[in-house]
Motif scaffolding. Structure first.
Motif: not given
Length: 521
Positions: A19-22, A95-98, A128-135, A138-142
């Protein structure tokens, strides 16, 4: 320390790497295809607005892209991050990141098909909206799903996404492949198709067991633990540890003000702030956005710049496998120490590079110096140091504080990064070397502070880390309150009240017991 990673944690990381590669490909579109983006801007200005394109007007459009991205970033930090506490980590990270990935690809596709900068701007907004979810999310979930002994690996394994995304993007962006005005639409189309396929792999992932415990869904949390830890894990011990972590505070969510008023959590916040500034107040962001400009300054052509990025990323890719073991095998402090030395060396080398270019222009020496800078830029993340910020959000703070702390951390990163990106073109046109002086000074100051105060959290349960930090803060406070000054006594009583009302640790539980033992029957 035994280092093992459960199979389903590996699968979870693998899907998020994809997902992060995309997402990385979408982020790198602006820098890797800079000339095509400028052609799109020229067409938009002339065909859509009847404006004759100039260097200034094209620059304004590029600035709008950057501002739109940062606007989306800020909106997500303010309004979306708190949703992770109510809807869960999976909803946000999957779901939201997708949805945001797909929308970004869709608007980039429209932009490439119709040469419309307006559509590209909308794509940047969703990116830009996706950036905080990625940063953060996502790592918090993992990290909330990973066992204590492999949190470092779980946080650093996502590093592969940037390298692979860079390899794919700089290969595809070549003018001899998809980097042409007629064929670059294939890139966003590829991103959209991939995001749908990745979603299908991620649907069956359970939510974070720590979040489920926070919501008092113990049975679902047990199922989640079995999935991520393996069926033969010590379930009772893990559940007990997570409940202790949840019970560090009475409330399910506490504010940044409450965090700051508590001496122990304020100490954690200072450490996180120092790590953030040390890692973020750096030239890496400017290098990423203006990578072609930096290479041209050194004396390289655009094609040579793309080739250098591609070669260095390919040659150093195997080091990522070693890097994922650093935080768990060596510890947080050694990894940060190695990264700190490389970061400081890079800042000094860039300062010397710019002074040499300013005095005598580009040459073979400046080319070699900048290749060395690029080498250090790639090697710093190998240590895993870039993951320490999010690691500390989950290791130094109870679950109720993580969203507020994460918001503050991301706003702090924006406050650091935005001026760097915005000021570089201006400073570069006046006196380039002066741009790098603040980095050299700040990294020395914050590096010394972290050497003195940064804790080692490798392989420890979160409740144990926080309770240990609480005892350390108490011992330092006690050394101050040894003075028989009424003012200090009053301050100590106020601090104890804050600890008792916010943190439930052995020390504060003992204080409460002592107070009760002196109360009248």
């Amino acid at each position: 320390m035994k280092f093992t990673v459960p199979r389903n944690i590996l699968f979870m990381i693998f899907t998020f790497v994809l997902l992060d590669i995309v997402m990385q490909m979408q982020v790198l579109t602006f820098s890797a295809l800079a000339e095509l983006v400028n052609q799109m801007n020229n067409y938009t200005l002339s065909a859509h607005f009847g404006i004759t394109p100039t260097e200034t007007s094209v620059g304004v459009l590029n600035s709008i892209f950057a501002v739109t991205h940062e606007t989306g970033n800020a909106l997500a930090i303010i309004f979306l991050l708190p949703v992770a506490d109510s809807r869960g980590r999976k909803f946000m990270a999957v779901y939201l990141r997708f949805a945001l990935l797909f929308l970004t690809g869709f608007f980039h596709l429209l932009a490439t098909s119709f040469q419309a900068a307006e559509a590209y701007t909308l794509g940047q907004l969703f990116l830009g909206i996706q950036s905080p979810l990625h940063l953060l999310i996502t790592p918090m979930y993992i990290l909330e799903c990973a066992p204590d002994n492999c949190r470092g690996f779980a946080s650093t394994a996502l590093i592969f996404s940037f390298s692979i995304g860079k390899l794919l993007m700089f290969s595809a962006a070549s003018p001899t492949f998809l980097g042409t005005i007629d064929s670059w639409f294939i890139i966003p189309l590829f991103e959209m198709v991939c995001s749908v396929m990745i979603l299908c792999l991620m649907i069956h992932l359970p939510d974070s067991p720590k979040w489920l415990i926070q919501q008092n869904k113990v049975k679902k949390a047990e199922d989640s633990i079995k999935f991520y830890y393996g069926k033969h894990c010590h379930l009772d011990e893990v559940v007990t540890s997570l409940i202790k972590e949840k019970n560090l505070t009475k409330d399910n969510r506490i504010s940044l003000r409450q965090i700051w008023e508590n001496d122990t959590l304020r100490e954690s916040l200072k450490i996180l702030f120092a790590v953030t500034v040390f890692l973020q107040f750096d030239t890496t962001t400017a290098q990423s956005v203006y990578t072609i400009d930096f290479h041209k300054t050194a004396g390289f052509t655009v094609q040579e710049a793309l080739n250098i990025n591609l070669i260095l990323t390919t040659v150093l890719f195997p080091t990522k496998f070693i890097g994922t073991l650093f935080l768990d095998a060596l510890g947080r402090r050694p990894a940060m120490g190695v990264a700190g030395v490389m970061k400081y060396s890079k800042s000094m080398l860039l300062l010397a590079f710019e002074i040499l270019v300013f005095i005598s222009g580009s040459s073979l020496i400046t080319k070699i110096m900048y290749v060395a800078v690029e080498l250090l830029t790639i090697l710093v993340p190998v240590t895993g140091a870039n993951s320490i910020r999010v690691l500390f959000v989950t290791e130094l703070f109870p679950p109720s504080a993580r969203t507020a702390v994460g918001q503050a951390m991301l706003f702090g990163s924006m406050a650091v990064n935005s001026p760097i990106v915005a000021l570089y073109p201006i400073v570069n046109s006046i006196f380039p070397p002066i741009f790098f002086v603040p980095f050299v000074i700040s990294q020395m100051i914050f590096g010394i502070y972290l050497y003195r105060h940064m804790p080692e959290t490798r392989g420890r349960a979160v409740y144990d880390i926080i309770e240990s930090l609480d005892r350390n803060v108490a011992s330092r406070t006690a050394s101050v309150t040894d003075e028989n000054t009424p003012l200090f006594k009053d301050q100590t009583e106020n601090r104890d009240g804050k600890w008792n009302s916010l943190l439930n640790t052995p020390r504060t539980r003992a204080l409460t017991f002592e107070e009760n033992s002196h109360s009248p029957n």
